[in-house]
Motif scaffolding. Structure first.
Motif, short mmCIF file in Angstrom:
data_model
loop_
_atom_site.label_atom_id
_atom_site.label_comp_id
_atom_site.label_asym_id
_atom_site.label_seq_id
_atom_site.Cartn_x
_atom_site.Cartn_y
_atom_site.Cartn_z
N ARG A 1 0.88 -1.18 0.00
CA ARG A 1 0.00 0.00 0.00
C ARG A 1 0.91 1.22 0.00
O ARG A 1 1.75 1.35 0.89
CB ARG A 1 -0.90 0.01 1.24
CG ARG A 1 -1.89 -1.14 1.23
CD ARG A 1 -2.81 -1.10 2.43
NE ARG A 1 -3.64 -2.30 2.46
CZ ARG A 1 -4.48 -2.62 3.43
NH1 ARG A 1 -4.62 -1.80 4.47
NH2 ARG A 1 -5.19 -3.71 3.40
N GLU B 1 1.36 4.02 1.16
CA GLU B 1 0.98 4.92 2.24
C GLU B 1 1.59 6.31 2.00
O GLU B 1 2.74 6.41 1.58
CB GLU B 1 1.50 4.39 3.58
CG GLU B 1 1.05 2.97 3.93
CD GLU B 1 -0.27 2.94 4.68
OE1 GLU B 1 -0.80 4.02 5.00
OE2 GLU B 1 -0.76 1.83 4.94
N ARG C 1 4.15 0.91 10.09
CA ARG C 1 3.40 1.42 8.93
C ARG C 1 4.35 1.44 7.75
O ARG C 1 4.95 2.44 7.41
CB ARG C 1 2.80 2.81 9.20
CG ARG C 1 1.99 3.33 8.01
CD ARG C 1 1.08 4.48 8.37
NE ARG C 1 0.09 4.09 9.36
CZ ARG C 1 -1.00 3.36 9.08
NH1 ARG C 1 -1.26 2.97 7.86
NH2 ARG C 1 -1.82 3.04 10.04
N GLY C 2 4.48 0.27 7.16
CA GLY C 2 5.34 0.13 6.00
C GLY C 2 4.52 0.34 4.74
O GLY C 2 3.31 0.56 4.79
N GLU D 1 -3.30 -1.07 16.03
CA GLU D 1 -4.22 -2.00 15.38
C GLU D 1 -3.41 -3.18 14.83
O GLU D 1 -2.64 -3.02 13.90
CB GLU D 1 -4.96 -1.28 14.23
CG GLU D 1 -5.91 -2.21 13.49
CD GLU D 1 -6.42 -1.60 12.19
OE1 GLU D 1 -6.58 -0.38 12.09
OE2 GLU D 1 -6.63 -2.39 11.24
N HIS E 1 -7.91 -6.78 12.04
CA HIS E 1 -9.15 -6.11 11.68
C HIS E 1 -10.04 -7.11 10.98
O HIS E 1 -9.61 -7.76 10.01
CB HIS E 1 -8.83 -4.92 10.76
CG HIS E 1 -9.96 -3.94 10.64
ND1 HIS E 1 -9.81 -2.70 10.11
CD2 HIS E 1 -11.27 -4.04 11.01
CE1 HIS E 1 -10.98 -2.06 10.13
NE2 HIS E 1 -11.86 -2.86 10.68
N ARG F 1 3.69 -5.94 11.26
CA ARG F 1 3.45 -4.89 12.27
C ARG F 1 3.59 -5.45 13.68
O ARG F 1 4.03 -4.75 14.60
CB ARG F 1 2.05 -4.28 12.07
CG ARG F 1 1.70 -3.26 13.13
CD ARG F 1 0.35 -2.62 12.91
NE ARG F 1 0.35 -1.68 11.79
CZ ARG F 1 -0.71 -0.96 11.42
NH1 ARG F 1 -1.85 -1.08 12.07
NH2 ARG F 1 -0.64 -0.13 10.40
P1 ATP Z 1 -4.54 1.21 9.15
O1 ATP Z 1 -5.82 1.75 9.69
O2 ATP Z 1 -3.50 0.98 10.23
O3 ATP Z 1 -4.00 1.96 7.98
P2 ATP Z 1 -6.05 -0.62 7.65
O4 ATP Z 1 -7.30 -0.53 8.43
O5 ATP Z 1 -5.93 0.11 6.39
O6 ATP Z 1 -4.83 -0.23 8.61
P3 ATP Z 1 -6.56 -3.40 7.12
O7 ATP Z 1 -7.01 -3.34 5.73
O8 ATP Z 1 -7.54 -3.55 8.19
O9 ATP Z 1 -5.63 -2.13 7.43
O10 ATP Z 1 -5.38 -4.48 7.22
C1 ATP Z 1 -5.32 -5.55 8.14
C2 ATP Z 1 -4.13 -5.39 9.08
O11 ATP Z 1 -2.92 -5.21 8.36
C3 ATP Z 1 -4.23 -4.16 9.98
O12 ATP Z 1 -5.01 -4.45 11.12
C4 ATP Z 1 -2.77 -3.91 10.32
O13 ATP Z 1 -2.39 -4.70 11.43
C5 ATP Z 1 -2.04 -4.38 9.10
N1 ATP Z 1 -1.60 -3.23 8.27
C6 ATP Z 1 -2.38 -2.43 7.53
N2 ATP Z 1 -1.65 -1.47 6.92
C7 ATP Z 1 -0.37 -1.69 7.29
C8 ATP Z 1 0.87 -1.03 6.98
N3 ATP Z 1 0.92 0.02 6.17
N4 ATP Z 1 2.01 -1.53 7.53
C9 ATP Z 1 1.97 -2.62 8.35
N5 ATP Z 1 0.83 -3.26 8.66
C10 ATP Z 1 -0.33 -2.81 8.15
#
Ligand code: ATP
Ligand code: MG
Length: 447
Positions: free
Chosen positions: A140, A142, A151-152, A281, A284, A321
């Motif tokens: 992603r 970000e 947050r990679g 988090e 989810h 994470r």
């Molecule tokens: P966030 O709100 O932290 O951006 P998200 O709600 O977009 O996360 P989900 O689609 O719910 O993320 O992804 C499932 C899990 O993957 C998250 O609960 C989190 O633990 C992990 N995750 C999401 N984005 C990242 C990221 N950029 N780097 C590391 N882990 C991530």
């Protein structure tokens, strides 16, 4: 593993780009190395932790009845056009064009791909329910990758997808993952609290985030204190049985992230039990019904012979994470303090005088005996100074340190240090062996 053969590039200085403790320690302990913003190589020490976390996640998914598979990282844009998300996902999606000008993407999640696989693989309601998962890298793009692996842009996720005939059945799948997540995080030493959450771009009706409380967490959260200490479902939990009790027990108490926070509801919690804190988090889960199955025409023939769209949910765990989240929960000023189930090695064995025949002999014998018992040992057989060896062992945070030198051996003892509480014991080698082996075995027993 002999340290002389391992690759452990520890840093003396704290890199200035690292703002939070887990990121600092992961860089200093030689666990990861950044390749580009938000993209990391996992060096041997970090890789061992990542694999242990992954394995716990896998065992608990299997226990809950999910079936493992592996989907690719690169997906075709066409599937995402079917669901309507190709445009909707925006700049977070890394879009790629291949040599034939076909539009591809690096998957940020897999709802579309799994729906395509299931729609061509199931026909009848008798083929349901199904729960499928994989553990695969996601990308992603970000806007602000930060806090290291927390947050990679490229990160490792476990994602499960459930397929059911009816909304009632789909809820049962949701409860299975709900209970499995509580167990998963607890096995890593983390107390997680499920909180009502927004569904975001995945969409849907029912959603919980699993939050680990930590001062450096990105989310602001509000909950009833009782949720933090609640007992975790045991290893004997019958995942084919009724799990609604586990769900209701927790969801009857207030818990919400800031997007879903309702001050009036929160104020109904007795003041002494109100907790507002920050959290990470780590998981989810979503129940989104027929959002994708309708858009992508994924249906089965029901008992009445009529086709009906499959009820779906998706369930993510941030595997990479979690490495950072566990450090946030377990560290001190000298370094990491790994819980045994996720520790890169269980024991750090320090030889205080390489070249001394008796010290070498006792070290080697203990090293071999421990490994033969399945205890994972990092044996510092290098000629570094004692102070440096101690500092490195504290930094990498293995649960037990065993220190062997000529002075102790003269009195027939070696030193065992518990990294978690700092307690030190001088014991004869056999007693040290028994003590450490026992402690590791106990810590690995399933709760
Ligand atoms: P966030 O709100 O932290 O951006 P998200 O709600 O977009 O996360 P989900 O689609 O719910 O993320 O992804 C499932 C899990 O993957 C998250 O609960 C989190 O633990 C992990 N995750 C999401 N984005 C990242 C990221 N950029 N780097 C590391 N882990 C991530
Ligand atoms: Mg989320």
């Amino acid at each position: 593993m002999r340290l002389s053969k391992f690759f452990l590039p520890v840093l003396k200085e704290t890199p200035s780009e690292a703002k939070i403790i887990s990121h600092q320690l992961m860089l200093r302990a030689g666990m990861v190395r950044q390749g580009a913003a938000g993209i990391y190589s996992w060096l041997p020490l970090g890789h061992r932790v990542l694999r242990k976390i992954e394995q716990i996640v896998r065992e608990e998914q299997n226990r809950a009845g999910a079936v493992e598979m592996l989907m690719p990282t690169i997906q075709s844009a066409d599937l995402w056009r079917e669901s309507g998300r190709y445009e909707a996902y925006g700049k977070e999606m890394l879009r790629i064009t291949d040599r034939h000008d076909r539009e591809m993407l690096f998957g940020p999640t897999n709802e579309e791909l799994i729906t395509e696989i299931v729609r061509s693989g199931v026909r009848s309601y008798k083929d349901l329910p199904k729960m499928l998962y994989h553990i695969q890298w996601k990308f992603r793009d970000e806007i602000r990758p930060r806090f290291g692996v927390m947050r990679g842009r490229e990160f490792l996720m476990k994602d499960t997808y459930s397929f059911d005939l009816t909304p009632d059945e789909a809820r049962k799948s949701y409860y299975k993952m709900f209970a499995a997540y509580l167990r998963t995080f607890a096995r890593m030493g983390l107390r997680s609290v499920p909180m009502r959450a927004e569904t975001g771009p995945i969409g849907g009706d029912l959603s919980h985030e699993f939050i680990v409380l930590a001062d450096t967490g990105e989310s602001e959260v509000f909950c009833h204190k009782g949720l933090v200490d609640m007992a975790v479902p045991s290893a004997n939990t019958d995942f084919d049985g009724d799990l609604v009790g586990i769900f209701n027990e927790r969801t009857s108490l207030y818990a919400a992230t800031d997007e879903m926070h309702d001050e009036t509801e929160f104020n109904k919690v007795p003041e002494a039990n109100r907790l507002s804190a920050r959290g990470i988090e780590v998981g989810h889960i979503f129940y989104f019904g027929t959002k994708y199955s309708e858009a992508m025409k994924c249906s089965v023939n029901g008992p009445d012979g009529k086709p009906s769209f499959i009820e779906m949910g998706s369930y993510g765990v941030g595997v990479s994470r979690l490495v950072g989240a566990i450090i946030e929960a377990y560290h001190d000023e000298n370094g990491c303090k790994w819980p045994v189930p996720v520790a890169p090695f269980h024991v750090g064995l320090i030889n205080l005088k390489t070249g001394d025949a008796e010290t070498e002999r006792v070290c080697t014998e203990l090293y071999q005996k421990l490994e033969a018992q399945g205890v994972e040992v990092l044996y510092d057989d290098t000629s570094a100074r004692a102070g440096e060896k101690f500092a490195t062992m504290d930094l990498i945070g293995l649960p037990y340190q065993i220190v062997i030198g000529p002075r102790g051996l003269k009195n027939g003892v070696i030193e065992v240090k518990n990294r978690n509480d700092g307690a030190k014991d001088e014991l004869p080698p056999d007693a040290a062996f028994a003590y450490v082996t026992d402690a590791i075995k106990k810590a690995l027993e399933l709760a």
